[in-house]
Design an enzyme around this catalytic site. Structure first.
Site, mmCIF file in Angstrom:
data_model
loop_
_atom_site.group_PDB
_atom_site.id
_atom_site.type_symbol
_atom_site.label_atom_id
_atom_site.label_comp_id
_atom_site.label_asym_id
_atom_site.label_seq_id
_atom_site.Cartn_x
_atom_site.Cartn_y
_atom_site.Cartn_z
ATOM 1 N N ASP A 8 0.878 -1.178 0.000
ATOM 2 C CA ASP A 8 0.000 0.000 0.000
ATOM 3 C C ASP A 8 0.914 1.226 0.000
ATOM 4 O OD1 ASP A 8 -2.353 1.648 0.340
ATOM 5 O OD2 ASP A 8 -1.889 1.808 2.457
ATOM 6 N N SER A 9 0.305 2.400 -0.132
ATOM 7 C CA SER A 9 1.086 3.636 -0.063
ATOM 8 C C SER A 9 1.578 3.896 1.364
ATOM 9 C CB SER A 9 0.222 4.808 -0.515
ATOM 10 O OG SER A 9 -0.921 4.900 0.316
ATOM 11 N N CYS A 59 -4.268 -1.596 -1.935
ATOM 12 C CA CYS A 59 -4.465 -0.163 -2.138
ATOM 13 C C CYS A 59 -5.422 -0.022 -3.302
ATOM 14 C CB CYS A 59 -3.115 0.478 -2.468
ATOM 15 S SG CYS A 59 -3.246 2.192 -2.986
ATOM 16 N N GLU A 96 -2.353 8.933 8.255
ATOM 17 C CA GLU A 96 -0.899 8.676 8.275
ATOM 18 C C GLU A 96 -0.220 9.435 9.418
ATOM 19 O OE1 GLU A 96 1.277 6.653 6.468
ATOM 20 O OE2 GLU A 96 -0.434 5.676 5.510
ATOM 21 N N CYS A 151 -10.952 2.809 0.131
ATOM 22 C CA CYS A 151 -9.536 3.104 0.374
ATOM 23 C C CYS A 151 -9.183 2.275 1.594
ATOM 24 C CB CYS A 151 -9.337 4.590 0.646
ATOM 25 S SG CYS A 151 -7.691 5.005 1.256
ATOM 26 N N HIS A 198 -7.201 2.663 3.843
ATOM 27 C CA HIS A 198 -6.973 3.423 5.081
ATOM 28 C C HIS A 198 -8.268 3.600 5.890
ATOM 29 C CE1 HIS A 198 -3.131 4.590 3.289
ATOM 30 N NE2 HIS A 198 -2.791 5.190 4.411
#
Ligand code: DGL
Length: 270
Positions: free
Chosen positions: A11-12, A74, A153, A185, A187
């Site tokens: 993932d990012s 992701c 994040e 997403c 996240h």
């Protein structure tokens, strides 16, 4: 036959850990390597062609570590690069969009499905396509939520800083009679408590993490790639790699996985 090669997940940033957690829950004997591209997060505001390049680099890296399957944990990278990656690499690669779309189609009663995702994923229309491929008559209402990933994040998963943009993004779903919202997403499951509270109990949140993990198990089993443990306690090990500060990643990732983790830079693994 036992296949001890690890599963690669990327993932990012920390979002893909929500998928990793499900993979480890369902396949506890598998070794995993998680890559968080923390030097280049967020992906959602970038051009899809740039994200595709990042995905190719990361898959290249993971295959150099002999992974037996790659999970693109992701949505933005799935939208940008899943198909192209499957054509480019021999290793099996799965994404998170199709499993989430399928879960939403099965879940909705009003036939109005919401998608909350990054700008890149919304622009790609990948969710609308995936939902309509399964059931062409469903209304899909897509909403970009660019403020969320930078907050998550930073470890901000509740409170006023998150709630202000959340109220703005979620209003659209209420107006459109949506009864199932895809957390498009990886996240967003980390902030599902806030989203849930603001949408109310009649709207269900759909995360693709569980469905994706099931799909990983099915593919490994079909190909004869499962790791057979030597004894009941012979659980898989997880390795964490990130492209920015490993200590920061370990602190935040450890908090989300609820365990102490150690992260390293790619050079330490190669
Ligand atoms: N977690 C990712 C996704 O599922 C990427 C978020 C971002 O980097 O913008 O889309």
């Amino acid at each position: 036959m036992s296949d001890p090669r690890p599963i690669g997940v990327f993932d990012s940033g920390v979002g893909g850990l929500t998928v990793l957690a499900e993979v480890r829950d369902r396949l506890p004997f598998e070794h995993t390597i998680y890559f968080g591209d923390t030097a280049r997060v967020p992906y959602g505001v970038r051009d899809l062609s740039e994200v595709r390049g990042f995905a190719f680099e990361i898959i290249e890296y993971l295959t150099s570590l002999n992974v037996k399957l790659v999970v693109v944990a992701c949505n933005t990278a799935t939208a940008a690069a899943l198909k192209a990656s499957q054509e480019r690499f021999e290793v099996p690669i799965i994404g998170v969009i199709e499993p989430g779309a399928r879960a939403a189609v099965l879940d909705t009663r009003t036939r109005h499905v919401g998608v909350l995702a990054t700008e890149g994923t919304v622009k790609s229309r990948a969710y609308a396509r995936a939902v309509h491929y399964l059931d062409a008559g469903i209304e899909v209402c897509e909403q970009a939520a660019p403020a969320f990933v930078p907050l998550i994040e930073k470890g901000i998963v509740e409170g006023p800083e998150l709630e202000a943009p959340a109220r703005e993004y979620l209003g659209t779903f209420k107006e459109r009679g949506v009864d199932a919202v895809i957390l498009g997403c990886t996240h967003y499951p980390l902030i599902s408590a806030t989203i849930n509270r603001l949408l109310g109990p009649e709207v269900r949140l759909i995360s693709s993490a569980g469905q994706t993990a099931l799909e990983v198990g099915r593919i490994l089993s079909r190909r004869g790639y499962l790791r057979r443990p030597k004894h009941a306690e012979d659980f898989g090990r997880s390795t964490f790699v990130c492209s920015a500060d490993p200590e920061e990643f370990a602190a935040l990732g450890g908090r989300f996985l609820d365990e102490k983790i150690q992260a390293v830079a790619p050079a330490a693994v190669l």
